[in-house]
Scaffold this active site. Structure first.
Site: not given
Ligand code: ARG
Length: 313
Positions: A200, A295
């Site tokens: 992300h 997040c």
């Molecule tokens: N386990 C989640 C996923 O992989 C974690 C999300 C964390 N979000 C972020 N924006 N870093 O989707």
């Protein structure tokens, strides 16, 4: 205005863009059903390739402290109930992209719900949509062909200015940003992601202030690095190991203070040298799932907020 893909296309200065008010509300999701059950990103596996194990008691303690730290930044916190079967709902920034009313012609706040790339996370979107609607936000789903879009995981508002930094990678596709740029007539800076550990945009870029960012440049395509450089915010590089193993860039900046994932001392020193007040927040349990401070909340502008009622704790 529109989608900017290369540095040479830049025809504006950030300081000349219309202003946006600072967000006043943070939506958090209760960690009651948080767990690590399925490897959706590389952080969720240990050296032997096995799923990491989360300590649910410790996760609750960490989340309580994170909530207090966010409240301490003068943000009004609204907590959504945990959703059974949705262990990642605690990373609620990923479920929608709020568009502040001040960025729009009619001043009415909007939000675009996510199209989660992993089917297992799709059940998180509806509870967020209902919460946003109750707060008076107009929810406007994508109507085009975009296959994946993960809200404020990949869409980062520039602090105080009408500009979106738009990540494209495993979780959000170009079509999503094309539709959003056109629909809301927003300037969007497209940044391609290249490393699965930085899946992300919020794992490799944090906008800290109008004129400053924290970043991990190797996670971005060369054209994306050039865009960040051309737009010229003061760039503080996260320590590479802390960025990868400690999610150092998943930090939240509010009014000169940075809530930084604990255990990133080199990055902390660099931020302090640049004049930021750093407060470390221990999110070790949530980092086993690949997420940290940034997040774990969805920020809203003040116009959207009406008195919170019936949202659980
Ligand atoms: N386990 C989640 C996923 O992989 C974690 C999300 C964390 N979000 C972020 N924006 N870093 O989707």
């Amino acid at each position: 205005m529109g989608l900017y893909r290369r540095a040479r296309e830049i025809d504006f200065r950030i300081a000349a863009l219309p202003r946006l008010p600072a967000p006043q509300v943070a939506i958090l999701a209760d960690p009651g059903h948080f767990d690590v059950v399925d490897a959706l990103n590389p952080h969720m596996l240990d050296e032997r390739g096995e799923l990491k194990r989360a300590d649910r008691t410790k996760a609750r303690e960490e989340w309580d402290a994170l909530r207090a730290a966010i409240e301490d930044c003068d943000l009004r916190v609204i907590v959504l109930d945990a959703v059974a079967g949705q262990p990642d709902f605690v990373f609620c920034a990923n479920t929608a992209l709020p568009i502040p009313g001040a960025a729009l012609h009619d001043g009415r706040p909007r939000a675009v719900p996510s199209r989660m790339s992993h089917p297992s996370r799709r059940g998180e979107v509806e509870p967020m949509v209902r919460a946003l609607e109750r707060l008076g936000v107009l929810v406007e789903p994508l109507s085009g062909p975009a296959e994946r879009f993960e809200g404020t995981g990949d869409g980062l508002w520039h602090p105080g200015r009408r500009l979106l930094w738009a990540g494209v990678g495993p979780r959000t596709c170009d079509e999503a940003w094309e539709e959003i740029a056109a629909r809301y007539e927003l300037p969007l800076v497209r940044l391609g992601l290249v490393d699965p550990a930085f899946y992300h945009l919020d794992t490799c870029l944090a906008l800290l202030a109008e004129d400053a960012c924290l970043w991990h440049p190797p996670a971005l395509e060369p054209a994306a690095r050039e865009l960040v450089e051309a737009l010229g915010p003061r760039r503080i590089e996260a320590d590479p190991r802390e960025a990868r193993e400690g999610l150092a860039c998943n930090a939240l900046a509010v009014g000169g203070r940075v809530l930084l994932p604990a255990g990133c001392p080199v990055t902390r020193a660099r931020l302090e040298r640049e004049g930021f007040e750093v407060r470390e927040v221990d999110t070790a349990e949530f980092q086993k799932s690949g997420g940290s401070v940034f997040c774990m909340k969805l920020l809203l502008d003040v116009e959207a907020a009406s008195p919170a009622q019936g949202f659980g704790s």
